[in-house]
Design a protein around this motif. Structure first.
Motif, PDB file in Angstrom:
ATOM      1  N   SER A  56      19.629  20.140 -29.634  1.00  0.00           N
ATOM      2  CA  SER A  56      18.470  20.928 -29.200  1.00  0.00           C
ATOM      3  C   SER A  56      17.728  21.393 -30.444  1.00  0.00           C
ATOM      4  CB  SER A  56      18.911  22.129 -28.364  1.00  0.00           C
ATOM      5  OG  SER A  56      19.506  21.692 -27.174  1.00  0.00           O
ATOM      6  N   PHE A  57      16.869  20.535 -30.968  1.00  0.00           N
ATOM      7  CA  PHE A  57      16.163  20.787 -32.222  1.00  0.00           C
ATOM      8  C   PHE A  57      14.710  20.363 -32.055  1.00  0.00           C
ATOM      9  CE2 PHE A  57      14.457  18.835 -36.090  1.00  0.00           C
ATOM     10  CZ  PHE A  57      14.478  19.918 -36.941  1.00  0.00           C
ATOM     11  N   THR A  58      13.796  21.178 -32.595  1.00  0.00           N
ATOM     12  CA  THR A  58      12.378  20.825 -32.515  1.00  0.00           C
ATOM     13  C   THR A  58      11.579  21.556 -33.582  1.00  0.00           C
ATOM     14  OG1 THR A  58      10.512  20.573 -30.990  1.00  0.00           O
ATOM     15  CG2 THR A  58      11.720  22.636 -30.869  1.00  0.00           C
ATOM     16  N   SER A  59      10.386  21.032 -33.861  1.00  0.00           N
ATOM     17  CA  SER A  59       9.464  21.770 -34.720  1.00  0.00           C
ATOM     18  C   SER A  59       8.777  22.818 -33.860  1.00  0.00           C
ATOM     19  CB  SER A  59       8.439  20.832 -35.353  1.00  0.00           C
ATOM     20  OG  SER A  59       7.650  20.227 -34.352  1.00  0.00           O
ATOM     21  N   VAL A  60       8.380  23.928 -34.479  1.00  0.00           N
ATOM     22  CA  VAL A  60       7.773  25.031 -33.748  1.00  0.00           C
ATOM     23  C   VAL A  60       6.354  25.293 -34.221  1.00  0.00           C
ATOM     24  CG1 VAL A  60       7.930  27.519 -33.293  1.00  0.00           C
ATOM     25  CG2 VAL A  60      10.003  26.123 -33.308  1.00  0.00           C
ATOM     26  N   SER A  61       6.157  25.327 -35.545  1.00  0.00           N
ATOM     27  CA  SER A  61       4.881  25.747 -36.109  1.00  0.00           C
ATOM     28  C   SER A  61       4.655  25.057 -37.442  1.00  0.00           C
ATOM     29  CB  SER A  61       4.913  27.271 -36.302  1.00  0.00           C
ATOM     30  OG  SER A  61       3.830  27.729 -37.062  1.00  0.00           O
ATOM     31  N   LEU A  62       3.378  24.805 -37.753  1.00  0.00           N
ATOM     32  CA  LEU A  62       3.029  24.262 -39.069  1.00  0.00           C
ATOM     33  C   LEU A  62       2.695  25.362 -40.068  1.00  0.00           C
ATOM     34  CD1 LEU A  62       0.834  21.191 -38.063  1.00  0.00           C
ATOM     35  CD2 LEU A  62       3.192  21.194 -38.896  1.00  0.00           C
ATOM     36  N   ASP A  63       2.190  26.498 -39.590  1.00  0.00           N
ATOM     37  CA  ASP A  63       1.773  27.569 -40.477  1.00  0.00           C
ATOM     38  C   ASP A  63       2.221  28.911 -39.917  1.00  0.00           C
ATOM     39  OD1 ASP A  63       0.627  28.962 -42.564  1.00  0.00           O
ATOM     40  OD2 ASP A  63      -1.413  28.831 -41.761  1.00  0.00           O
ATOM     41  N   PRO A  64       3.390  29.404 -40.293  1.00  0.00           N
ATOM     42  CA  PRO A  64       4.276  28.842 -41.308  1.00  0.00           C
ATOM     43  C   PRO A  64       5.081  27.676 -40.729  1.00  0.00           C
ATOM     44  CG  PRO A  64       5.273  30.806 -40.382  1.00  0.00           C
ATOM     45  CD  PRO A  64       3.906  30.681 -39.760  1.00  0.00           C
ATOM     46  N   PRO A  65       5.675  26.841 -41.601  1.00  0.00           N
ATOM     47  CA  PRO A  65       6.476  25.719 -41.097  1.00  0.00           C
ATOM     48  C   PRO A  65       7.791  26.224 -40.495  1.00  0.00           C
ATOM     49  CG  PRO A  65       6.583  25.817 -43.487  1.00  0.00           C
ATOM     50  CD  PRO A  65       5.605  26.867 -43.051  1.00  0.00           C
ATOM     51  N   LEU A  66       7.910  26.138 -39.175  1.00  0.00           N
ATOM     52  CA  LEU A  66       9.089  26.636 -38.474  1.00  0.00           C
ATOM     53  C   LEU A  66       9.732  25.540 -37.639  1.00  0.00           C
ATOM     54  CD1 LEU A  66       7.652  30.011 -37.063  1.00  0.00           C
ATOM     55  CD2 LEU A  66       9.024  29.698 -39.136  1.00  0.00           C
ATOM     56  N   ILE A  67      11.065  25.588 -37.567  1.00  0.00           N
ATOM     57  CA  ILE A  67      11.837  24.714 -36.671  1.00  0.00           C
ATOM     58  C   ILE A  67      12.698  25.620 -35.800  1.00  0.00           C
ATOM     59  CG2 ILE A  67      11.857  22.719 -38.195  1.00  0.00           C
ATOM     60  CD1 ILE A  67      14.990  24.814 -37.838  1.00  0.00           C
ATOM     61  N   SER A  68      13.225  25.047 -34.720  1.00  0.00           N
ATOM     62  CA  SER A  68      14.173  25.802 -33.906  1.00  0.00           C
ATOM     63  C   SER A  68      15.308  24.902 -33.469  1.00  0.00           C
ATOM     64  CB  SER A  68      13.486  26.404 -32.669  1.00  0.00           C
ATOM     65  OG  SER A  68      13.144  25.397 -31.754  1.00  0.00           O
ATOM     66  N   LEU A  69      16.428  25.529 -33.198  1.00  0.00           N
ATOM     67  CA  LEU A  69      17.583  24.829 -32.657  1.00  0.00           C
ATOM     68  C   LEU A  69      18.369  25.824 -31.835  1.00  0.00           C
ATOM     69  CD1 LEU A  69      20.380  25.538 -34.617  1.00  0.00           C
ATOM     70  CD2 LEU A  69      18.782  24.495 -36.194  1.00  0.00           C
ATOM     71  N   HIS A 118      19.418  12.682 -18.884  1.00  0.00           N
ATOM     72  CA  HIS A 118      18.359  11.669 -18.803  1.00  0.00           C
ATOM     73  C   HIS A 118      17.263  11.878 -19.842  1.00  0.00           C
ATOM     74  CE1 HIS A 118      19.975   9.821 -15.193  1.00  0.00           C
ATOM     75  NE2 HIS A 118      20.292  11.058 -14.824  1.00  0.00           N
ATOM     76  N   HIS A 119      17.354  12.971 -20.588  1.00  0.00           N
ATOM     77  CA  HIS A 119      16.364  13.266 -21.621  1.00  0.00           C
ATOM     78  C   HIS A 119      16.987  12.998 -22.986  1.00  0.00           C
ATOM     79  CE1 HIS A 119      12.990  15.120 -23.621  1.00  0.00           C
ATOM     80  NE2 HIS A 119      13.830  15.869 -24.311  1.00  0.00           N
ATOM     81  N   PRO A 120      16.487  11.993 -23.724  1.00  0.00           N
ATOM     82  CA  PRO A 120      17.074  11.717 -25.043  1.00  0.00           C
ATOM     83  C   PRO A 120      16.738  12.825 -26.033  1.00  0.00           C
ATOM     84  CG  PRO A 120      15.140  10.344 -24.687  1.00  0.00           C
ATOM     85  CD  PRO A 120      15.382  11.093 -23.405  1.00  0.00           C
ATOM     86  N   ALA A 121      17.668  13.069 -26.939  1.00  0.00           N
ATOM     87  CA  ALA A 121      17.474  14.120 -27.942  1.00  0.00           C
ATOM     88  C   ALA A 121      17.911  13.605 -29.304  1.00  0.00           C
ATOM     89  CB  ALA A 121      18.288  15.356 -27.566  1.00  0.00           C
ATOM     90  N   GLY A 122      17.154  13.957 -30.332  1.00  0.00           N
ATOM     91  CA  GLY A 122      17.550  13.631 -31.689  1.00  0.00           C
ATOM     92  C   GLY A 122      18.803  14.397 -32.067  1.00  0.00           C
ATOM     93  N   VAL A 123      19.629  13.784 -32.917  1.00  0.00           N
ATOM     94  CA  VAL A 123      20.885  14.408 -33.323  1.00  0.00           C
ATOM     95  C   VAL A 123      20.737  14.936 -34.744  1.00  0.00           C
ATOM     96  CG1 VAL A 123      23.367  14.077 -33.632  1.00  0.00           C
ATOM     97  CG2 VAL A 123      22.146  12.787 -31.854  1.00  0.00           C
ATOM     98  N   VAL A 124      21.080  16.203 -34.938  1.00  0.00           N
ATOM     99  CA  VAL A 124      21.041  16.827 -36.254  1.00  0.00           C
ATOM    100  C   VAL A 124      22.378  17.496 -36.549  1.00  0.00           C
ATOM    101  CG1 VAL A 124      18.549  17.240 -36.096  1.00  0.00           C
ATOM    102  CG2 VAL A 124      20.133  19.072 -35.489  1.00  0.00           C
TER     103      VAL A 124
END
Length: 174
Positions: free
Chosen positions: A49-62, A26-32
């Motif tokens: 399961s992908f998201t941004s984590v931090s701007l400084d430093p620029p981090l993403i997670s999956l 029921h939770h939509p998720a972007g596809v990467v």
């Protein structure tokens, strides 16, 4: 609870895996699609399961399933690309989620990008990352990447999302 503590749930109160999976539909998720070059060969997989984590430093997670047949190769890469898929790229998402196929063969169109990372043509945006951290959490690997390069199409399509077991898009707001 402090940031270093981990909450533990008694086994008798844990949600059953099938019920948890059905609830999360029921939770939509972007596809990467995540790509890398390992030993000069391209490798990749689909993730939601992908998201941004931090701007400084620029981090993403999956997150990548521990059972993934691609993960043992992909985890050897120090640099990797994350491709945000857009409307009309369902076939790309399915191809990179399929087992036993050459994901980089025709009809996939790609080229080497920064740090030799394979970049898929037609993605709404690309992020090239250097591995920042990797940890096994439950039955998935948390992969954190530090973004070193970004590329966004000038006229991007709406994003491809995964919701209730199928693909959809979101209409842009006016």
């Amino acid at each position: 609870m402090s940031v270093t503590e981990t909450a533990r749930t008694p086994a008798h109160t844990r949600a059953e895996a099938d019920r948890f999976r059905a609830t999360m539909r029921h939770h939509p998720a972007g596809v990467v699609v995540v790509t890398a070059s390992v030993g000069g060969r391209p490798v990749g997989l689909t993730a939601t399961s992908f998201t941004s984590v931090s701007l400084d430093p620029p981090l993403i997670s999956l997150y990548v399933a521990d059972a993934s047949t691609t993960w043992p190769t992909l985890r050897r890469a120090g640099e990797f690309g994350v491709h945000l898929l857009g409307e009309g790229q369902e076939d790309v998402a399915v191809r990179f989620a399929s087992k036993g196929v050459d994901r980089f063969a025709h009809p996939t169109v790609w080229r080497p990008g920064p740090d030799g990372v394979p970049l898929l043509d037609g993605a709404v945006a690309h992020l090239v990352c250097t591995r920042f951290d990797t940890r096994l959490i439950g039955d998935h690997w948390l992969v954190v990447g530090e973004v070193t390069h970004t590329l966004v199409l000038e006229d991007p399509r709406p994003p491809l999302i995964y919701h209730r077991g199928g693909f959809a898009t979101v209409a842009p707001s006016e």
